[in-house]
Design a protein around this motif. Structure first.
Motif, short mmCIF file in Angstrom:
data_model
loop_
_atom_site.label_atom_id
_atom_site.label_comp_id
_atom_site.label_asym_id
_atom_site.label_seq_id
_atom_site.Cartn_x
_atom_site.Cartn_y
_atom_site.Cartn_z
N ILE A 99 30.00 23.63 -3.23
CA ILE A 99 29.88 22.22 -3.63
C ILE A 99 29.68 21.39 -2.37
CG2 ILE A 99 31.06 20.24 -4.68
CD1 ILE A 99 30.31 22.40 -6.71
N ALA A 100 28.56 20.66 -2.34
CA ALA A 100 28.26 19.86 -1.15
C ALA A 100 29.12 18.60 -1.12
CB ALA A 100 26.79 19.48 -1.13
N VAL A 101 29.69 18.32 0.05
CA VAL A 101 30.40 17.05 0.23
C VAL A 101 29.53 16.09 1.05
CG1 VAL A 101 32.73 17.90 -0.16
CG2 VAL A 101 31.74 18.11 2.13
N LYS A 133 25.50 15.66 0.88
CA LYS A 133 24.51 16.23 -0.05
C LYS A 133 23.14 16.47 0.59
CE LYS A 133 27.24 15.58 -3.71
NZ LYS A 133 27.99 16.72 -4.30
N TYR A 134 22.52 17.52 0.11
CA TYR A 134 21.11 17.82 0.40
C TYR A 134 20.30 17.24 -0.75
CZ TYR A 134 17.25 21.18 -0.74
OH TYR A 134 16.09 21.78 -1.12
N TRP A 135 19.33 16.40 -0.45
CA TRP A 135 18.46 15.88 -1.51
C TRP A 135 17.14 15.48 -0.88
CZ3 TRP A 135 18.90 16.79 -6.40
CH2 TRP A 135 18.14 16.07 -7.33
N GLY A 136 16.18 16.35 -0.90
CA GLY A 136 14.86 16.04 -0.35
C GLY A 136 14.43 17.08 0.66
N LYS A 137 13.17 17.47 0.55
CA LYS A 137 12.62 18.48 1.47
C LYS A 137 11.55 17.87 2.35
CE LYS A 137 12.98 22.18 -1.98
NZ LYS A 137 13.32 21.31 -3.11
N ARG A 138 11.47 18.40 3.56
CA ARG A 138 10.33 18.03 4.41
C ARG A 138 9.24 19.07 4.32
NH1 ARG A 138 14.03 20.26 8.18
NH2 ARG A 138 13.05 21.62 9.72
N PRO A 192 7.39 32.11 -7.87
CA PRO A 192 7.16 32.02 -6.42
C PRO A 192 8.44 32.11 -5.59
CG PRO A 192 5.95 30.31 -7.60
CD PRO A 192 6.76 31.01 -8.62
N ARG A 193 9.53 31.48 -6.04
CA ARG A 193 10.77 31.50 -5.25
C ARG A 193 11.31 32.93 -5.11
NH1 ARG A 193 13.88 26.66 -4.92
NH2 ARG A 193 12.46 24.89 -4.97
N LEU A 194 11.25 33.65 -6.22
CA LEU A 194 11.73 35.04 -6.22
C LEU A 194 10.85 35.91 -5.33
CD1 LEU A 194 14.05 36.23 -7.75
CD2 LEU A 194 12.52 36.74 -9.65
N GLY A 237 14.89 30.89 -1.84
CA GLY A 237 15.17 30.92 -3.28
C GLY A 237 15.61 29.56 -3.77
N SER A 238 16.58 28.98 -3.08
CA SER A 238 17.07 27.65 -3.43
C SER A 238 17.77 27.12 -2.18
CB SER A 238 18.06 27.76 -4.58
OG SER A 238 18.37 26.49 -5.09
N GLY A 239 17.42 25.91 -1.78
CA GLY A 239 17.93 25.40 -0.51
C GLY A 239 19.43 25.56 -0.36
N SER A 240 20.17 25.08 -1.35
CA SER A 240 21.63 25.08 -1.24
C SER A 240 22.20 26.49 -1.22
CB SER A 240 22.23 24.29 -2.40
OG SER A 240 21.74 24.76 -3.63
N ALA A 241 21.40 27.49 -1.56
CA ALA A 241 21.90 28.87 -1.60
C ALA A 241 22.31 29.38 -0.22
CB ALA A 241 20.85 29.80 -2.20
N CYS A 242 21.67 28.87 0.84
CA CYS A 242 22.04 29.40 2.17
C CYS A 242 23.49 29.06 2.49
CB CYS A 242 21.07 28.93 3.25
SG CYS A 242 21.08 27.16 3.58
N ARG A 243 24.02 27.97 1.89
CA ARG A 243 25.42 27.61 2.17
C ARG A 243 26.40 28.55 1.46
NH1 ARG A 243 23.96 21.74 0.63
NH2 ARG A 243 24.99 22.53 -1.23
N SER A 244 25.93 29.27 0.41
CA SER A 244 26.81 30.20 -0.30
C SER A 244 26.92 31.56 0.39
CB SER A 244 26.33 30.41 -1.75
OG SER A 244 26.81 29.38 -2.59
N GLY A 252 15.52 18.99 -13.38
CA GLY A 252 15.95 19.96 -12.38
C GLY A 252 15.98 19.34 -10.98
N SER A 253 16.77 19.95 -10.10
CA SER A 253 16.93 19.41 -8.75
C SER A 253 15.62 19.41 -7.97
CB SER A 253 17.95 20.24 -7.97
OG SER A 253 19.19 20.22 -8.59
N THR A 254 14.86 20.50 -8.10
CA THR A 254 13.65 20.63 -7.29
C THR A 254 12.68 19.49 -7.57
OG1 THR A 254 13.94 23.01 -7.34
CG2 THR A 254 11.80 22.21 -6.64
N ALA A 255 12.41 19.24 -8.86
CA ALA A 255 11.49 18.16 -9.23
C ALA A 255 12.13 16.81 -8.93
CB ALA A 255 11.14 18.26 -10.70
C1 2P0 Z 1 23.52 19.90 -2.77
N1 2P0 Z 1 22.05 19.64 -4.75
O1 2P0 Z 1 23.57 19.63 -1.56
C2 2P0 Z 1 22.65 18.99 -3.64
C3 2P0 Z 1 23.43 17.86 -4.21
C4 2P0 Z 1 22.24 18.92 -5.97
C5 2P0 Z 1 22.90 17.67 -5.59
O2 2P0 Z 1 21.26 21.30 -3.54
O3 2P0 Z 1 14.82 22.85 -4.76
O4 2P0 Z 1 18.97 23.74 -6.36
O5 2P0 Z 1 16.17 24.91 -5.03
O6 2P0 Z 1 16.17 23.69 -2.87
O7 2P0 Z 1 19.29 23.75 -3.85
C6 2P0 Z 1 20.48 21.24 -5.68
O8 2P0 Z 1 19.27 21.59 -5.13
O9 2P0 Z 1 17.22 22.70 -4.87
C7 2P0 Z 1 21.29 20.74 -4.59
P1 2P0 Z 1 16.05 23.57 -4.34
P2 2P0 Z 1 18.74 23.09 -5.03
O10 2P0 Z 1 24.17 20.84 -3.27
#
Ligand code: 2P0
Length: 436
Positions: free
Chosen positions: A19-21, A23-28, A78-80, A156-163, A211-214
Motif C-alpha cells: 500500500i503506497a503512502v 502515491k505513484y500516479w502517472g508515467k513518463r 503485452p504486459r505479460l 507487468g505493473s508499476g507498483s509491483a516492483c514495490r512488492s 483501471g489505474s493504467t488508463a
Molecule cells: C500506488 N496506484 O502507488 C498507486 C496509488 C493506485 C493509486 O500504483 O499502469 O496498477 O500497472 O503501472 O501499478 C496502481 O497502478 O498501474 C497504483 P500500472 P498500477 O500504489
C-alpha cells in the motif's frame, strides 16, 4: 533450480500486497512503465493477503500458458509478454556470462503459470502488484535468475516492483531513459516497526470502473495539478510567464525554453519522499500518519482534476475520512491515518494499542448488517467499548452495512518460495490441479 534432466521443473512462490503512502500516479514512459515520481509503500503481511503463483517449465510444453484464479487467460497480453521477454533475457545474460555456458535448453522451454489471490481482484487492493511481483519471482526461480527483478515486475505493473521487498519500500523513479535506475529498494525491514497495524476497511468488493493504467494516463494528459503548467524558464532558472498550451497536456516546443512543469512530481513528491522515509526510520506515527493522509488526498484531488474527472472515493469512503479526523481530533493527536487507492476501500494505519477503540468506532458508525461475527478478519482484535465522549465526538448518523468487513493485518515480509510440493497449483501434467 532449472535442470535438464527433469521432465518438469516447478516452483511455487507467494508475494505480498503493498500500500503506497506516497502515491505513484502517472508515467513518463508507457512502454517501459517509468513513473513521473518516486513512491513509497508498506508491504502487508501475507498471512492475510497474498498471491500464490506456480511456474513450471518443460520441454513437452508447446506454448506459454497462464491461469488466473482458475481461468485460462490470454498469454499474449503485452504486459505479460514484456515480463516473459525480460526474464528470459536476464536468464540468457546470466548463463552467457556465468559458468553455465553454453545456455541450457531450459531457456527455450515454454512456461505454464497458475496464480491465485486470497483476496478480491481489482477491488482497489493492489492485486496487480502482488500478482506481477509473484510472477516475476516465480519465473526467476524456475529459469534460474538471481538478479534484481524490479524491471521484470515493473513491466507487468508499476507498483509491483514495490512488492518484491518486505517492510517499507521505495520505488526510485530513476532518470535514465532506459529505466535501468527505476528500481525498488527497501527503506526498512518488516521487523522495524512492530507496533504498526493496518486495517483494511472493505467498502465494496466490486470491480472498479476506471483501471489505474488508463486513469493515470488521462491524469497526466489533462490534470494541471500533475502536469501541463506551461511556462518558460527565465534567466537564472526563474519561472517565466505562462505560455499557451499546444493541446491537452502538451507543451509547445518553443526553442528550448518552454517546458511542462510536473507540479506534483517536481514540487511536492521529492520533499515528501525524504520526510516519509524519515518518519518511518524514526517510527514517528504522527508525521507518518499526517503525510500518508495528505498524499492520499492529493492523489484523489489529482483524479478529480483529471478531465473527465475520475472519482474512486464513494460516500462511505468520505464518511471514513470524516470518522478518522473526528477520532484524531477527539484524542488531540494523529492516532489513525487513512489512505485510499484506485477504489473506495480504506486502508487505515494505526498502532496496536489504538486498534480496539478504532474498530469499536467503525462498528458504531457502520453497524454490521449481517454476519456480525465475520466482520473482523485477520489478526485478532480485543473487544472494546466506546466512551460516551468519543461517541459524542464522532457525531455521525450510523450507516448500517457501509463497511462490509475489516481485515486486520500488519507489516510483512517480501516474496517467499514454498518448499511443500502440495502447494503447487499445477499438477505433474503441467495443468492446474482441480480446486480443492
Ligand atoms: C500506488 N496506484 O502507488 C498507486 C496509488 C493506485 C493509486 O500504483 O499502469 O496498477 O500497472 O503501472 O501499478 C496502481 O497502478 O498501474 C497504483 P500500472 P498500477 O500504489
Amino acid at each position: 533450480m532449472a535442470s535438464e534432466e527433469k521432465p518438469l521443473v516447478v516452483v511455487t512462490c507467494t508475494a505480498p500486497v503493498n500500500i503506497a503512502v506516497i502515491k505513484y500516479w502517472g508515467k513518463r514512459d508507457e512502454d517501459l512503465v517509468l513513473p513521473i515520481n518516486s513512491s513509497l509503500s508498506v508491504t502487508l503481511h501475507q498471512d492475510q493477503l497474498k498471491t500464490t503463483t506456480t511456474a513450471a517449465i518443460s520441454k513437452d510444453f508447446t506454448e506459454d500458458r497462464i491461469w488466473l484464479n482458475g481461468r485460462e487467460e490470454d498469454v499474449g497480453q503485452p504486459r505479460l509478454q514484456a515480463c516473459l521477454r525480460e526474464i528470459r533475457r536476464l536468464a540468457r545474460k546470466r548463463r552467457s556470462t556465468g559458468d553455465e555456458d553454453p545456455p541450457p535448453l531450459s531457456l527455450s522451454y515454454k512456461v505454464h503459470v497458475a496464480s491465485v489471490n486470497n483476496f478480491p481482484t481489482a477491488a482497489g487492493l493492489a492485486s496487480s502488484a502482488a500478482g506481477y511481483a509473484c510472477l516475476a519471482y516465480a519465473l526467476a526461480r524456475v529459469y534460474g535468475v538471481d538478479s534484481d527483478l524490479s524491471e521484470v515486475a515493473r513491466r507487468g505493473s508499476g507498483s509491483a516492483c514495490r512488492s518484491l521487498y518486505g517492510g517499507f519500500v521505495e520505488w526510485q523513479m530513476g532518470e535514465r531513459a532506459d529505466g535501468k535506475d527505476s528500481v525498488a529498494r527497501q527503506v526498512a525491514p518488516e521487523s522495524h516497526w512492530p507496533a504498526l497495524r493496518v486495517l483494511i476497511l472493505v467498502v465494496s468488493a466490486e470491480r472498479k470502473l476506471m483501471g489505474s493504467t488508463a486513469g493515470m494516463q488521462t491524469s497526466v494528459e489533462t490534470s494541471p495539478l500533475l502536469r501541463v503548467r506551461l511556462g518558460w524558464v527565465g534567466a537564472g532558472g526563474r519561472p517565466g510567464r505562462v505560455l499557451r498550451p499546444s493541446g491537452p497536456g502538451r507543451c509547445a516546443p518553443l526553442s528550448g525554453i518552454s517546458r511542462a512543469s510536473q507540479f506534483r512530481a517536481e514540487a511536492v513528491v521529492p520533499g515528501r519522499m525524504v520526510e516519509m522515509a524519515h518518519c518511518v526510520r524514526e517510527r514517528d506515527f504522527q508525521g507518518f500518519g499526517r503525510l500518508t493522509m495528505k498524499d492520499s488526498n492529493q492523489f484523489h484531488a489529482t483524479c478529480l482534476d483529471t478531465f473527465p474527472p475520475i472519482s474512486y472515493l464513494s460516500d462511505i469512503s468520505r464518511r471514513i475520512i470524516r470518522l478518522v479526523h473526528c477520532f484524531n481530533a477527539h484524542h488531540g493527536q494523529t492516532k489513525v491515518a487513512y489512505t485510499f487507492d484506485a477504489g473506495p476501500n480504506a486502508v487505515v494505519f494505526t498502532l496496536d494499542d489504538t486498534v480496539p477503540e478504532f474498530v469499536a468506532a467503525v462498528r458504531h458508525c457502520f453497524p454490521p448488517e449481517s454476519n456480525g461475527d465475520k466482520f473482523l478478519k485477520g489478526l485478532p482484535v480485543r473487544p472494546a467499548s466506546l466512551s460516551d465522549e468519543l461517541r459524542a465526538a464522532l457525531d455521525v448518523d450510523p450507516t448500517p452495512g457501509g463497511v462490509k468487513y475489516i481485515i486486520a493485518t500488519q507489516v510483512g515480509p517480501g516474496p517467499q518460495t514454498l518448499d511443500d510440493p502440495h502447494a503447487h497449483l499445477l499438477g505433474p501434467d503441467g495443468l492446474p490441479k482441480p480446486a480443492a
